[in-house]
Scaffold this motif. Structure first.
Motif, mmCIF file in Angstrom:
data_model
loop_
_atom_site.group_PDB
_atom_site.id
_atom_site.type_symbol
_atom_site.label_atom_id
_atom_site.label_comp_id
_atom_site.label_asym_id
_atom_site.label_seq_id
_atom_site.Cartn_x
_atom_site.Cartn_y
_atom_site.Cartn_z
ATOM 1 N N PHE A 47 37.114 43.182 30.256
ATOM 2 C CA PHE A 47 35.883 42.468 30.802
ATOM 3 C C PHE A 47 36.009 42.309 32.164
ATOM 4 N N TYR A 48 34.990 42.514 33.027
ATOM 5 C CA TYR A 48 34.715 41.965 34.310
ATOM 6 C C TYR A 48 33.656 41.061 34.605
ATOM 7 N N PHE A 49 34.128 39.936 35.509
ATOM 8 C CA PHE A 49 33.149 38.777 35.646
ATOM 9 C C PHE A 49 32.843 38.624 37.141
ATOM 10 N N ALA A 50 31.944 37.681 37.399
ATOM 11 C CA ALA A 50 31.481 37.396 38.672
ATOM 12 C C ALA A 50 31.516 38.438 39.698
ATOM 13 N N SER A 51 31.744 38.698 40.990
ATOM 14 C CA SER A 51 31.657 39.707 42.081
ATOM 15 C C SER A 51 32.315 40.821 41.580
ATOM 16 N N LEU A 52 33.429 40.679 40.654
ATOM 17 C CA LEU A 52 33.884 41.981 40.593
ATOM 18 C C LEU A 52 33.017 42.941 39.547
ATOM 19 N N LYS A 53 32.501 42.344 38.633
ATOM 20 C CA LYS A 53 31.171 42.968 37.680
ATOM 21 C C LYS A 53 30.210 43.603 38.621
ATOM 22 N N GLU A 54 29.796 42.554 39.444
ATOM 23 C CA GLU A 54 28.773 43.312 40.235
ATOM 24 C C GLU A 54 29.236 44.418 41.406
ATOM 25 N N ASN A 55 30.534 44.438 41.747
ATOM 26 C CA ASN A 55 30.817 45.359 42.629
ATOM 27 C C ASN A 55 31.231 46.713 41.884
ATOM 28 N N LEU A 56 31.648 46.580 40.518
ATOM 29 C CA LEU A 56 32.037 47.730 39.672
ATOM 30 C C LEU A 56 30.865 48.229 39.136
ATOM 31 N N LYS A 57 29.915 47.495 39.051
ATOM 32 C CA LYS A 57 28.518 47.939 38.427
ATOM 33 C C LYS A 57 28.647 48.177 36.762
ATOM 34 N N LYS A 59 52.343 41.432 28.274
ATOM 35 C CA LYS A 59 51.941 42.517 27.472
ATOM 36 C C LYS A 59 50.967 42.308 26.582
ATOM 37 N N VAL A 60 50.123 43.385 26.416
ATOM 38 C CA VAL A 60 48.992 43.141 25.380
ATOM 39 C C VAL A 60 48.807 44.472 24.502
ATOM 40 N N ASN A 61 48.061 43.864 23.266
ATOM 41 C CA ASN A 61 47.861 44.856 22.383
ATOM 42 C C ASN A 61 46.619 45.301 22.016
ATOM 43 N N GLU A 62 46.245 46.510 21.330
ATOM 44 C CA GLU A 62 44.965 47.042 21.269
ATOM 45 C C GLU A 62 44.062 45.919 20.832
ATOM 46 N N GLU A 63 44.409 45.093 20.249
ATOM 47 C CA GLU A 63 43.223 44.138 19.659
ATOM 48 C C GLU A 63 43.064 42.960 20.247
ATOM 49 N N ASP A 64 43.784 42.733 21.764
ATOM 50 C CA ASP A 64 43.532 41.767 22.552
ATOM 51 C C ASP A 64 42.210 41.848 23.403
ATOM 52 N N GLU A 65 41.729 40.863 24.064
ATOM 53 C CA GLU A 65 40.474 40.829 24.930
ATOM 54 C C GLU A 65 41.376 40.504 26.348
ATOM 55 N N VAL A 66 40.901 41.330 27.307
ATOM 56 C CA VAL A 66 41.528 41.273 28.618
ATOM 57 C C VAL A 66 40.324 41.121 29.497
ATOM 58 N N ALA A 67 40.316 40.414 30.551
ATOM 59 C CA ALA A 67 39.389 39.857 31.415
ATOM 60 C C ALA A 67 39.931 39.688 32.946
ATOM 61 N N PHE A 68 39.228 40.362 33.579
ATOM 62 C CA PHE A 68 39.700 40.336 35.055
ATOM 63 C C PHE A 68 38.382 39.585 35.880
ATOM 64 N N PHE A 69 38.701 38.683 36.662
ATOM 65 C CA PHE A 69 37.791 38.127 37.727
ATOM 66 C C PHE A 69 38.332 37.536 38.840
ATOM 67 N N PRO A 70 37.701 37.464 39.985
ATOM 68 C CA PRO A 70 38.161 37.268 41.048
ATOM 69 C C PRO A 70 38.567 35.863 41.408
ATOM 70 N N PRO A 71 39.482 35.344 42.293
ATOM 71 C CA PRO A 71 39.962 34.054 42.405
ATOM 72 C C PRO A 71 38.891 33.273 42.721
ATOM 73 N N VAL A 72 38.960 32.161 42.616
ATOM 74 C CA VAL A 72 37.828 31.168 42.788
ATOM 75 C C VAL A 72 38.104 30.474 44.096
ATOM 76 N N THR A 73 37.117 30.238 44.889
ATOM 77 C CA THR A 73 37.450 29.729 46.094
ATOM 78 C C THR A 73 36.650 28.428 46.102
ATOM 79 N N GLY A 74 37.129 27.293 46.796
ATOM 80 C CA GLY A 74 36.396 26.109 46.820
ATOM 81 C C GLY A 74 35.805 25.963 48.165
ATOM 82 N N GLY A 75 34.891 24.800 48.372
ATOM 83 C CA GLY A 75 34.542 24.547 49.792
ATOM 84 C C GLY A 75 33.818 23.304 49.729
#
Length: 78
Positions: free
Chosen positions: A4-14, A62-78
């Motif tokens: 899975f992809y989240f935030a701006s990564l999801k938007e950029n990868l479409k 290490k991950v197995n076939e039944e695992d759920e993997v998610a990538f998301f950009p680092p959170v920045t504060g301000g």
């Protein structure tokens, strides 16, 4: 395995996810290399965050076939 992809990564990868199949456990680093080949290195920098089954992990995890993997950009504060 769903990647899975989240935030701006999801938007950029479409896309919000990819399906991948692995015959044996693989590392997050291996998955990341495949994704870099598919989408480009600019979307998967060294500081990208990854979670497996809702827990933040590192590239050596290490991950197995039944695992759920998610990538998301680092959170920045301000």
């Amino acid at each position: 395995m769903k990647i899975f992809y989240f935030a701006s990564l999801k938007e950029n990868l479409k896309t919000s996810y990819d399906d991948m199949n692995f015959q044996k456990p693989v590392t997050i680093s291996s998955i990341k290399k495949i994704l870099i080949e598919k989408y480009g290195e600019q979307y998967f920098p060294n500081n990208i965050l990854c979670a497996v089954n809702h827990v933040i992990v590192n590239e050596n995890t290490k991950v197995n076939e039944e695992d759920e993997v998610a990538f998301f950009p680092p959170v920045t504060g301000g």
